[in-house]
Design a protein around this motif. Structure first.
Motif, PDB file in Angstrom:
ATOM      1  N   LEU A   1       0.806  -1.228   0.000  1.00  0.00           N
ATOM      2  CA  LEU A   1       0.000   0.000   0.000  1.00  0.00           C
ATOM      3  C   LEU A   1       0.837   1.274   0.000  1.00  0.00           C
ATOM      4  O   LEU A   1       0.379   2.313  -0.463  1.00  0.00           O
ATOM      5  N   HIS A   2       2.067   1.216   0.499  1.00  0.00           N
ATOM      6  CA  HIS A   2       2.900   2.422   0.535  1.00  0.00           C
ATOM      7  C   HIS A   2       3.254   2.922  -0.866  1.00  0.00           C
ATOM      8  O   HIS A   2       3.513   4.107  -1.053  1.00  0.00           O
ATOM      9  N   TYR A   3       3.269   2.023  -1.840  1.00  0.00           N
ATOM     10  CA  TYR A   3       3.538   2.442  -3.224  1.00  0.00           C
ATOM     11  C   TYR A   3       2.427   3.335  -3.759  1.00  0.00           C
ATOM     12  O   TYR A   3       2.668   4.218  -4.573  1.00  0.00           O
ATOM     13  N   MET A   4       1.221   3.154  -3.266  1.00  0.00           N
ATOM     14  CA  MET A   4       0.087   3.951  -3.751  1.00  0.00           C
ATOM     15  C   MET A   4       0.221   5.418  -3.367  1.00  0.00           C
ATOM     16  O   MET A   4      -0.362   6.283  -4.008  1.00  0.00           O
ATOM     17  N   LYS A   5       0.999   5.727  -2.339  1.00  0.00           N
ATOM     18  CA  LYS A   5       1.245   7.133  -1.981  1.00  0.00           C
ATOM     19  C   LYS A   5       2.000   7.848  -3.092  1.00  0.00           C
ATOM     20  O   LYS A   5       1.788   9.029  -3.329  1.00  0.00           O
ATOM     21  N   ASP A   6       2.910   7.132  -3.762  1.00  0.00           N
ATOM     22  CA  ASP A   6       3.640   7.722  -4.887  1.00  0.00           C
ATOM     23  C   ASP A   6       2.754   7.850  -6.118  1.00  0.00           C
ATOM     24  O   ASP A   6       2.894   8.788  -6.890  1.00  0.00           O
TER      25      ASP A   6
ATOM     26  N   ALA B   1      -9.105   0.571   3.403  1.00  0.00           N
ATOM     27  CA  ALA B   1     -10.186   1.533   3.201  1.00  0.00           C
ATOM     28  C   ALA B   1      -9.688   2.969   3.316  1.00  0.00           C
ATOM     29  O   ALA B   1     -10.092   3.835   2.530  1.00  0.00           O
ATOM     30  N   ASP B   2      -8.783   3.232   4.256  1.00  0.00           N
ATOM     31  CA  ASP B   2      -8.299   4.600   4.417  1.00  0.00           C
ATOM     32  C   ASP B   2      -7.457   5.048   3.228  1.00  0.00           C
ATOM     33  O   ASP B   2      -7.551   6.188   2.787  1.00  0.00           O
ATOM     34  N   VAL B   3      -6.644   4.153   2.665  1.00  0.00           N
ATOM     35  CA  VAL B   3      -5.836   4.489   1.488  1.00  0.00           C
ATOM     36  C   VAL B   3      -6.728   4.665   0.266  1.00  0.00           C
ATOM     37  O   VAL B   3      -6.530   5.587  -0.537  1.00  0.00           O
ATOM     38  N   GLN B   4      -7.740   3.805   0.121  1.00  0.00           N
ATOM     39  CA  GLN B   4      -8.671   3.934  -0.999  1.00  0.00           C
ATOM     40  C   GLN B   4      -9.411   5.260  -0.940  1.00  0.00           C
ATOM     41  O   GLN B   4      -9.568   5.943  -1.955  1.00  0.00           O
ATOM     42  N   LEU B   5      -9.828   5.660   0.228  1.00  0.00           N
ATOM     43  CA  LEU B   5     -10.528   6.933   0.398  1.00  0.00           C
ATOM     44  C   LEU B   5      -9.596   8.109   0.120  1.00  0.00           C
ATOM     45  O   LEU B   5      -9.980   9.065  -0.563  1.00  0.00           O
ATOM     46  N   ASP B   6      -8.355   8.023   0.595  1.00  0.00           N
ATOM     47  CA  ASP B   6      -7.386   9.091   0.358  1.00  0.00           C
ATOM     48  C   ASP B   6      -7.078   9.239  -1.127  1.00  0.00           C
ATOM     49  O   ASP B   6      -7.007  10.354  -1.653  1.00  0.00           O
ATOM     50  N   LEU B   7      -6.907   8.127  -1.827  1.00  0.00           N
ATOM     51  CA  LEU B   7      -6.640   8.180  -3.265  1.00  0.00           C
ATOM     52  C   LEU B   7      -7.805   8.818  -4.013  1.00  0.00           C
ATOM     53  O   LEU B   7      -7.605   9.616  -4.932  1.00  0.00           O
ATOM     54  N   PHE B   8      -9.012   8.472  -3.613  1.00  0.00           N
ATOM     55  CA  PHE B   8     -10.173   9.014  -4.314  1.00  0.00           C
ATOM     56  C   PHE B   8     -10.353  10.500  -4.015  1.00  0.00           C
ATOM     57  O   PHE B   8     -10.664  11.283  -4.917  1.00  0.00           O
ATOM     58  N   GLU B   9     -10.138  10.905  -2.783  1.00  0.00           N
ATOM     59  CA  GLU B   9     -10.334  12.311  -2.426  1.00  0.00           C
ATOM     60  C   GLU B   9      -9.256  13.218  -2.996  1.00  0.00           C
ATOM     61  O   GLU B   9      -9.540  14.346  -3.391  1.00  0.00           O
ATOM     62  N   THR B  10      -8.019  12.768  -3.049  1.00  0.00           N
ATOM     63  CA  THR B  10      -6.928  13.634  -3.507  1.00  0.00           C
ATOM     64  C   THR B  10      -6.733  13.613  -5.020  1.00  0.00           C
ATOM     65  O   THR B  10      -6.430  14.643  -5.606  1.00  0.00           O
TER      66      THR B  10
ATOM     67  N   HIS C   1      -8.837  11.412  -7.317  1.00  0.00           N
ATOM     68  CA  HIS C   1      -9.950  10.751  -8.012  1.00  0.00           C
ATOM     69  C   HIS C   1      -9.516   9.423  -8.634  1.00  0.00           C
ATOM     70  O   HIS C   1      -9.848   9.121  -9.776  1.00  0.00           O
ATOM     71  N   ILE C   2      -8.760   8.669  -7.861  1.00  0.00           N
ATOM     72  CA  ILE C   2      -8.324   7.335  -8.285  1.00  0.00           C
ATOM     73  C   ILE C   2      -9.155   6.308  -7.537  1.00  0.00           C
ATOM     74  O   ILE C   2      -9.218   6.317  -6.311  1.00  0.00           O
ATOM     75  N   ARG C   3      -9.800   5.423  -8.307  1.00  0.00           N
ATOM     76  CA  ARG C   3     -10.547   4.311  -7.703  1.00  0.00           C
ATOM     77  C   ARG C   3      -9.623   3.113  -7.604  1.00  0.00           C
ATOM     78  O   ARG C   3      -9.180   2.586  -8.621  1.00  0.00           O
ATOM     79  N   LEU C   4      -9.322   2.711  -6.389  1.00  0.00           N
ATOM     80  CA  LEU C   4      -8.496   1.529  -6.158  1.00  0.00           C
ATOM     81  C   LEU C   4      -9.423   0.361  -5.880  1.00  0.00           C
ATOM     82  O   LEU C   4     -10.113   0.328  -4.870  1.00  0.00           O
ATOM     83  N   GLU C   5      -9.472  -0.586  -6.816  1.00  0.00           N
ATOM     84  CA  GLU C   5     -10.344  -1.758  -6.712  1.00  0.00           C
ATOM     85  C   GLU C   5      -9.512  -2.970  -6.298  1.00  0.00           C
ATOM     86  O   GLU C   5      -8.470  -3.237  -6.895  1.00  0.00           O
ATOM     87  N   CYS C   6      -9.982  -3.679  -5.292  1.00  0.00           N
ATOM     88  CA  CYS C   6      -9.309  -4.877  -4.804  1.00  0.00           C
ATOM     89  C   CYS C   6     -10.341  -5.953  -4.517  1.00  0.00           C
ATOM     90  O   CYS C   6     -11.443  -5.642  -4.076  1.00  0.00           O
ATOM     91  N   PRO C   7     -10.009  -7.219  -4.736  1.00  0.00           N
ATOM     92  CA  PRO C   7     -10.954  -8.283  -4.367  1.00  0.00           C
ATOM     93  C   PRO C   7     -11.032  -8.391  -2.848  1.00  0.00           C
ATOM     94  O   PRO C   7     -10.067  -8.125  -2.140  1.00  0.00           O
ATOM     95  N   TYR C   8     -12.185  -8.766  -2.373  1.00  0.00           N
ATOM     96  CA  TYR C   8     -12.380  -8.915  -0.939  1.00  0.00           C
ATOM     97  C   TYR C   8     -11.737 -10.197  -0.447  1.00  0.00           C
ATOM     98  O   TYR C   8     -11.648 -11.185  -1.171  1.00  0.00           O
ATOM     99  N   ARG C   9     -11.322 -10.186   0.821  1.00  0.00           N
ATOM    100  CA  ARG C   9     -10.882 -11.410   1.479  1.00  0.00           C
ATOM    101  C   ARG C   9     -12.108 -12.157   1.978  1.00  0.00           C
ATOM    102  O   ARG C   9     -13.156 -11.566   2.220  1.00  0.00           O
TER     103      ARG C   9
END
Length: 183
Positions: free
Chosen positions: A71-76, A95-104, A106-114
């Motif tokens: 997940l740290h790569y998504m910050k870059d 969830a927090d990284v997905q929300l941050d990506l979308f708010e800053t 507008h990137i939708r990060l899609e992942c399969p559920y566990r």
């Protein structure tokens, strides 16, 4: 886009404490111990993070210590890309990284559920088939370009070899594109 990571082993785990790579100079670039869940093994080295498009061309990549979470790569990524969808594996759930990506950006990060998550749904089949593209790229880097075979003595040498192998893969994809051959 699709995002994934691949372990890059520097030496065997038993030799990790004695390995001199990255011990002189900048310690932030030194390799570290990590765990690969897909292979169920521990290793000493780095992680190669890659972001590729639908056509299979790598758009960006980064090397991090093996102990760094995916997940740290998504910050870059959020500084470079915007208004897109990125599909990752279960290592990118957050969830927090997905929300941050979308708010800053507008990137939708899609992942399969566990399986043990509350809102579990089966993986969407076209998503699973499309994710094979980045897995195929990593397989080509491993089999044709021997990215996991490492003879570098210093960190910058390893980084240069990885960059050269990714560049060679991109050039071969371009040659296949020019000649109307499958990538």
């Amino acid at each position: 886009f699709f995002v994934d990571s691949k372990p890059i082993e520097v030496c065997r785990v038993a030799r990790g404490k004695r390995c001199k790579m990255g011990r002189t100079g900048n310690f932030s670039q030194a390799p570290d111990f990590g765990f690969c869940a897909s292979q169920n093994t521990y290793y000493f080295g780095y992680k190669l993070h890659a972001l590729c498009g639908l056509s299979g061309v790598i758009h960006s990549y980064d090397l991090s210590k093996a102990s760094v979470a995916d997940l740290h790569y998504m910050k870059d990524v959020k500084h470079t890309y915007h208004d897109c969808s990125i599909y990752g594996d279960k290592g990118y759930i957050g969830a927090d990284v997905q929300l941050d990506l979308f708010e800053t950006a507008h990137i939708r990060l899609e992942c399969p559920y566990r399986l043990n998550q509350k809102d579990w749904k089966p993986t969407f089949i076209p998503f699973a088939k499309a994710r094979k593209r980045i897995e195929t790229i990593f397989s080509q880097l491993t089999d044709q370009f021997l990215v996991i075979r490492n003879y570098a003595k210093i960190t910058n040498g390893l980084f240069a070899r990885i960059i050269g192998k990714i560049s060679a893969l991109t050039i071969l994809q371009y040659v296949n594109f020019i000649n109307d051959k499958p990538r």
